[in-house]
Structures are given as structure tokens and as C-alpha cells.
Enzyme design. Structure first.
Site, mmCIF file in Angstrom:
data_model
loop_
_atom_site.group_PDB
_atom_site.id
_atom_site.type_symbol
_atom_site.label_atom_id
_atom_site.label_comp_id
_atom_site.label_asym_id
_atom_site.label_seq_id
_atom_site.Cartn_x
_atom_site.Cartn_y
_atom_site.Cartn_z
ATOM 1 C CG ASP A 280 -0.058 2.068 4.807
ATOM 2 O OD1 ASP A 280 -0.522 3.213 4.942
ATOM 3 O OD2 ASP A 280 -0.724 1.027 4.959
ATOM 4 C CB THR A 281 5.569 0.588 3.130
ATOM 5 O OG1 THR A 281 5.022 -0.005 1.952
ATOM 6 C CG2 THR A 281 4.829 0.099 4.363
ATOM 7 N N GLY B 74 -4.533 5.424 -14.184
ATOM 8 C CA GLY B 74 -5.777 4.766 -14.592
ATOM 9 C C GLY B 74 -5.742 3.266 -14.393
ATOM 10 N NE ARG C 78 -4.133 1.798 0.441
ATOM 11 C CZ ARG C 78 -4.344 2.851 -0.351
ATOM 12 N NH1 ARG C 78 -3.527 3.090 -1.358
ATOM 13 N NH2 ARG C 78 -5.370 3.653 -0.148
ATOM 14 C CD GLU D 204 -1.008 -5.554 -6.653
ATOM 15 O OE1 GLU D 204 -0.875 -4.582 -7.431
ATOM 16 O OE2 GLU D 204 -0.471 -5.617 -5.535
#
Length: 647
Positions: free
Chosen positions: A28-29, A58, A25, A92
Site C-alpha cells: 500500500d505505502t 521467512g 502494509r 504488531e
């Protein structure tokens, strides 16, 4: 250009496949942990796909993501507090779980190595509210997502999260910090991908006792430094034994492993400095070793790198003591370091400062029983000969002296041959060859090749060991050597191999044989001293007897100047490779038979104003005939290019 197959190369690139897929994400990282992990994996030579939905223009990249996930063998989801709030991250993850499940059946096993970054495994497995509420929020917003996902997708994501195996991953809270955690992850990925593993023949016979003996000498379960030297004649299996041991021990050393192939040849053609750089590149966290000015600085840098971590290092085919001195900082080795050295000549161990540092192991030939078994595998695809060939096979095997390479080559050459008279001819030729003459025995296999196959074998032996096979194939096709068939024949006869990365490999004994034949025939030149001697002959008259058709000149130190008048001595040249060599004069008419030209000028910029300082040549090549053109280290303006090449 006349040929539609002409290849122009300016640099090497990786293949399109990825090895590792990072899922995270972004907010976050992205700028912290994930970036550091990505850079460290890349520096370890691993091909990584890194995705960040916040930087994605997109939705059109979904196909690229799918290919990257399918390509990769290792998946690393970085589970952070907001990971489950992203439908892309969950998509994913579901795809990763699906692929790992399928791979268990297909044999190409994939693995998920999760990182729990400021979250607990129970959070990910939906046993707490953190991820559970995030997915509920996604469900509530489903109508606003314009059908990007549906309720079936959400259920798939929940199941994927529950299947994450914490035992294969790491928790940030249990590590000492980002650096230590990244080190653990990279070492695990290196082991999983087997990036350091060496290719070894599948036909291993009679090596179990020797493997056990070497591992006992290495004393792997104790912390002491061990330097083991495996010595014996060429073709007896020293390198194979070293590769097996290296492959078995790699998982104990993570990234701290290096296998330096063919030290003797590399030191001669590229210099010890190149070996030092390769070693540093392997054992440091940098894809490319730092720039080193000389050997003295190189060994100092190696000492600084290995002094605080246990290493596994193999120096294969050493023939001079200074090679060991310049690669092994004996007084800086960390406890637990294990080193293997292979050599044909035990006397190279007489090195000042290394007294009592070595333990040696002498390789001996295969027993009669194992020798017959190895020969039979190659000659009959069985562990023993058929009854009507048993006596003849034993007689042939007795001439090989228990040398695995000779047994493989002879057996492979006779495979499928049903004419008994030809077997008897081989036996008579082998009996006439002195027992200790390994090259003489191997030459019988060479003599049995078709002439065009011989030419390809000699080209590989002199120029293309360790090189990608693509460009040579273009040249051989142009000469109507029918290389596809030739390569298959040479592989079947154990005279060459094509490695996993499509590069040519060849046993050093076959390499030595090929180069000795080329030297006798005077068709190929690759040794700098021999080439300079040929070029500097007082007479520049072209003689019909000068049959040199391939020339590779690498100047490792001072730049050498070669003139068009000197090149005119070689009217039959089809392959010309020059590294750090200045070309001078008008080359019109010199290279009419040229099919491959390779010019490499390290660290030189050539432009219109400065061209004559470095490259004083015009009409250097008839490119209408060339099928491979490689110009490296040169930056041309159009005017400079036109002045160099006449088309």
C-alpha cells in the site's frame, strides 16, 4: 597486542535501541508515503525501525520485531486499506497496544500515533466493513496458516483495533498532502521524544521570577522577533536559565529549535564554521548540514533556511560580537522567531547592524534565603541546615556571593563531613579568597580531591568535555586511577556530569579552572598556539622538566607538520591526539609511555602509492602499550600499516 582491553575505533555508531516503530502494509505505502516519512524521521536524527513483511525472509525475524517494539517509545501504525489483511501488521498493533497499556503503570510512557491513510477512524475501529471483512477472511484462512495464529490472536487483534485513539493521530484527507502530513508527524515525534530538550539540574532554587521575566521579554504569544541577551558573571546560572526557557518553549516550535552550547569554546577550538553547520543541521530537514566553504556562505545559507519559519535559537556563552553576526541573520528572521543569547560581557552586543535589536536581562545572585536553601540541599540533602550547623552554614554561604555553582560545589564537597574542624577550615579558606574570584572558590573543591581524582578532572577539563566516557575509562584504568569511583566523586561534588548519552559535561567555570591548573603545571597542552610554540623551540634536547603528558593538536586550517625530533621533547606523553596534522620522521622510542593515540585525517585517502604525500612517519606508535587506538580518515593497505607501526 599485550592489552586485552585495547579499543580500536574507526567510527561512531548509534546505540542498539530504536525510538520509533513504523508499522505498515508494504504494497500500500512502502515506496511512497512510508518511505518519505522514514527518511524524514531519520534526517531529524530519530532512530526508526521500519518493518515490511513482504521483504522479510521467512518467519525468523519475529524476535527482532519484538525487541524493536519493546525498545521504541513512539509507535506509528499507518492504517491503509489492506493493513488488516496482514496478520503481521495486526500482531504488531496488538503488541503496541499491550506495551502502551503497561507503560502507563511503569512510568516510561509509550504512545501510539496512528495515521489514517485513505481510511477512516471508523474503518479501523471496526465500525464499517473494510477491516471487519479483512479479519473475517483471516479467520476463514486460519487452518491454512499452519498455526501462525489462532482464534485468541484474532480476538486480541479486534480489541487492539478498537482501542486506537484517533485524537492522537492524523487523517490524510484532512491534510494538504503528503509533505504537510509528514511535517506534522515529525514535529510531533520530536516533541514526544524530547530530542531537543536540555538536561537541567533538579536542584532549582530561586529562579521562578527570572524565568517569568525572560518569558515576558520574549513575548511568546505575539508574532514579533525577539533577541534577548542574558548577561552576568560566570557561575551565576545564565545557562541553566536559558535551558529551562528552551525546554518550556520547544513544543511551540517543533523541529525549528537549536541550542548551541558553549559558543565561546567551540568557536575557539573548532571554528565558527562548525557552529554554523550545527545550527543548520538542527533547523533544516537534513541530519548533516550541507558543505559550506566559508563563514560568509554559512550565514547566507542560515538566512535562506530561517526566512520563512519561526525559530527558537539559543547561543550560549558568547564572548565576541562576530559570533552573533555569523549565526544570526538579523534581517532574514521570520516573524515569531525568539532568540536567547547568554554572555558574561554585555559589551559584545555593540555590533554594527544590530542597533536596537537586543533586549537585555542582567542575572543577579541568589538571595540569602535561596542561597542557604541551595547550599543545604547539597550539604545536608535538606532545605535548611541542622540547628548545630546553622550559623556555620550561613557564614560559608555568605562567601559565595549568591553564585549557584559555587554553592553547589562547596555544599557537595562538605556533604557527609561530620568533623566540624574541617568545616571551619573551609570557611577560613573561602574568606581568604576575594569575593569576585569565582575560580579561587572552586579551586578549594579541587584541592580537596585525591591526587588521582584531580588527574581525571584535569583530563576531562582539557580533552573530554562532550566526549563519550568509554575510551577515557580504559586509559584511566590502565593507569590505575580507579575511574569508576573517581567519576562518582566528581559527579557528587558537581564538578562534572555524565549526560544521558554517556558523554562528559562540565560547567565552563570548572573547565576554565581545570585548564588554568593544567597550564600552570605544564602537564597538558590543547591550545594550538601554545603547542606550536613548544614544538618550535630551537633546542630539541629532552629536559626532565618537560612534564607534558597529554597533547591534543587540532589544525583547523592549513595542515601542520610535526616531526619525531619535536615530539622527543615530550618523553612522558600518554595521550596524543592529532587532527589534520602531518607526522614526519622515525618515531622509534618517542612514545614509549603512550596509552592513547588518536589520528584523524579528514578527507584523505592513504594508500601505498600516495602515503608519503600526507604521512611521512614510521614506527609511529608502540601499540603494545596502547589501550585506545583511533585511526580516522585513513585507509591502509597492510604494507602501509606495517610501515607506520612497530609492534
Amino acid at each position: 597486542m599485550a592489552s586485552s582491553e585495547t579499543r580500536t575505533s574507526t567510527s561512531n555508531t548509534y546505540g542498539s535501541e530504536y525510538q520509533v516503530f513504523l508499522s505498515f502494509r508494504g504494497p500500500d505505502t512502502r515506496r511512497g508515503f512510508t518511505n518519505c516519512l522514514y527518511v524524514t524521521l531519520e534526517d531529524a536524527g530519530i532512530r526508526v525501525f521500519i518493518d515490511d513483511e513482504d521483504l522479510r525472509p521467512g518467519e525468523r525475524i519475529r524476535d527482532n520485531l519484538l525487541r524493536a517494539i519493546d525498545d521504541s517509545k513512539v509507535y506509528i501504525p499507518i492504517f491503509s486499506k489492506n493493513y488488516a489483511s496482514s496478520h503481521w501488521c495486526l500482531w504488531e498493533l496488538a503488541k503496541m497496544v499491550e506495551n502502551t497499556s503497561k507503560s502507563k503503570e511503569g512510568g516510561n510512557k509509550k504512545v501510539i500515533l496512528p495515521i489514517f491513510y485513505d481510511v477512516k477512524p471508523d474503518d479501523v475501529k471496526l465500525k464499517t466493513t473494510l477491516y471487519s471483512e479483512a479479519i473475517l477472511n483471516l479467520e476463514q484462512k486460519m487452518e491454512d496458516q499452519k498455526k501462525k495464529f489462532n482464534s485468541d490472536d484474532v480476538e486480541t487483534w479486534r480489541q487492539a483495533l478498537k482501542e486506537v485513539d484517533r485524537t492522537k493521530g492524523w487523517e490524510l484527507e484532512e491534510s494538504q498532502g503528503h509533505g504537510d502530513l509528514i511535517k506534522l508527524v515529525v514535529n510531533e515525534v520530536v516533541n514526544r521524544l524530547e530530542t531537543r530538550q536540555r538536561q537541567v539540574t533538579k536542584d532549582l532554587v530561586g529562579m521562578e521570577d527570572q524565568i517569568a521575566a525572560i518569558k515576558k521579554l520574549l513575548d511568546i504569544n505575539r508574532g514579533g522577533v525577539r533577541i534577548i541577551v542574558i548577561y552576568g558573571m560566570g557561575g551565576i546560572g545564565k545557562t541553566t536559565l536559558a535551558k529551562i526557557i528552551f525546554n518550556q518553549l520547544c513544543p511551540c516550535f517543533g523541529r525549528n529549535c537549536s541550542f548551541l552550547d558553549d559558543v565561546r569554546e567551540t568557536a575557539k577550538t573548532k571554528g565558527l564554521l562548525e557552529l554554523q553547520k550545527k545550527l543548520l543541521s538542527d533547523i533544516s530537514y537534513y541530519r548533516e548540514a550541507p558543505n559550506i566553504a566559508n563563514n560568509d556562505l554559512g550565514i547566507i545559507k542560515i538566512g535562506e533556511t530561517v526566512c520563512n519559519k519561526k525559530m527558537l535559537i539559543v547561543l550560549d556563552d558568547v564572548d565576541e560580537g562576530n559570533q552573533i553576526e555569523n549565526l544570526i541573520p538579523v534581517n532574514s528572521l521570520c516573524l515569531g522567531t525568539k532568540i536567547l543569547v547568554t554572555t558574561r560581557d554585555k559589551s559584545v552586543l555593540n555590533i554594527r547592524g544590530f542597533e536596537n535589536k537586543f533586549k537585555d536581562y542582567e542575572m543577579v545572585g541568589l538571595s540569602d534565603k535561596d542561597a542557604l536553601k541551595l547550599f543545604s540541599r547539597h550539604a545536608f540533602n535538606d532545605n535548611s541546615p541542622p540547628a548545630n550547623y546553622y550559623t556555620l552554614s550561613k557564614s560559608i554561604v555568605s562567601t559565595a556571593g549568591g553564585l549557584p555553582l559555587a554553592l553547589e560545589a562547596i555544599g557537595s564537597s562538605l556533604f557527609g563531613e561530620e568533623t566540624r574542624g574541617i568545616w571551619e577550615e573551609w570557611l577560613q579558606k573561602l574568606k581568604k579568597t576575594p569575593h569576585e574570584d569565582v575560580l579561587g572558590k572552586l579551586k578549594i573543591s579541587y584541592d580537596a580531591l585525591e591526587p588521582k581524582h584531580q588527574q581525571i578532572f584535569l583530563d576531562i577539563a582539557c580533552f573530554f568535555i562532550g566526549e563519550d566516557k568509554t575510551n577515557p575509562m580504559y586509559m584511566w584504568k590502565d593507569r590505575e586511577f580507579f575511574p569508576e569511583r573517581a567519576i562518582k566523586v566528581l559527579i557528587k561534588r558537581c564538578m562534572i556530569e555524565v549526560l544521558d548519552d554517556d558523554r562528559f559535561g562540565m560547567h565552563d567555570q570548572f573547565r576554565d579552572l581545570g585548564r588554568e591548573i593544567a597550564k600552570q603545571e605544564h602537564t597538558r597542552l590543547w591550545d594550538e598556539k601554545d603547542i606550536i610554540r613548544e614544538l618550535r623551540l630551537t633546542s630539541t634536547e629532552i629536559k626532565e622538566g618537560v612534564q607534558v603528558e597529554a597533547l591534543c593538536l587540532r589544525s583547523l586550517k592549513d595542515r601542520i607538520t610535526v616531526t619525531s625530533e619535536e615530539i622527543k621533547r615530550f618523553p612522558h606523553i600518554r595521550f596524543l591526539s592529532l587532527y589534520n596534522v602531518n607526522c614526519q620522521g622515525d618515531f622509534t622510542g618517542c612514545l614509549s609511555k603512550l596509552r592513547w593515540i588518536d589520528l584523524c585525517y579528514p578527507y584523505i585517502r592513504i594508500d601505498k602509492a600516495r602515503r608519503n604525500q600526507h604521512l611521512e612517519a614510521t614506527n609511529l606508535s608502540h601499540l603494545q602499550n596502547a589501550v585506545v587506538v583511533n585511526l580516522s580518515g585513513l585507509q591502509f593497505t597492510d604494507d602501509v600499516f606495517k610501515s607506520l607501526i612497530k609492534i
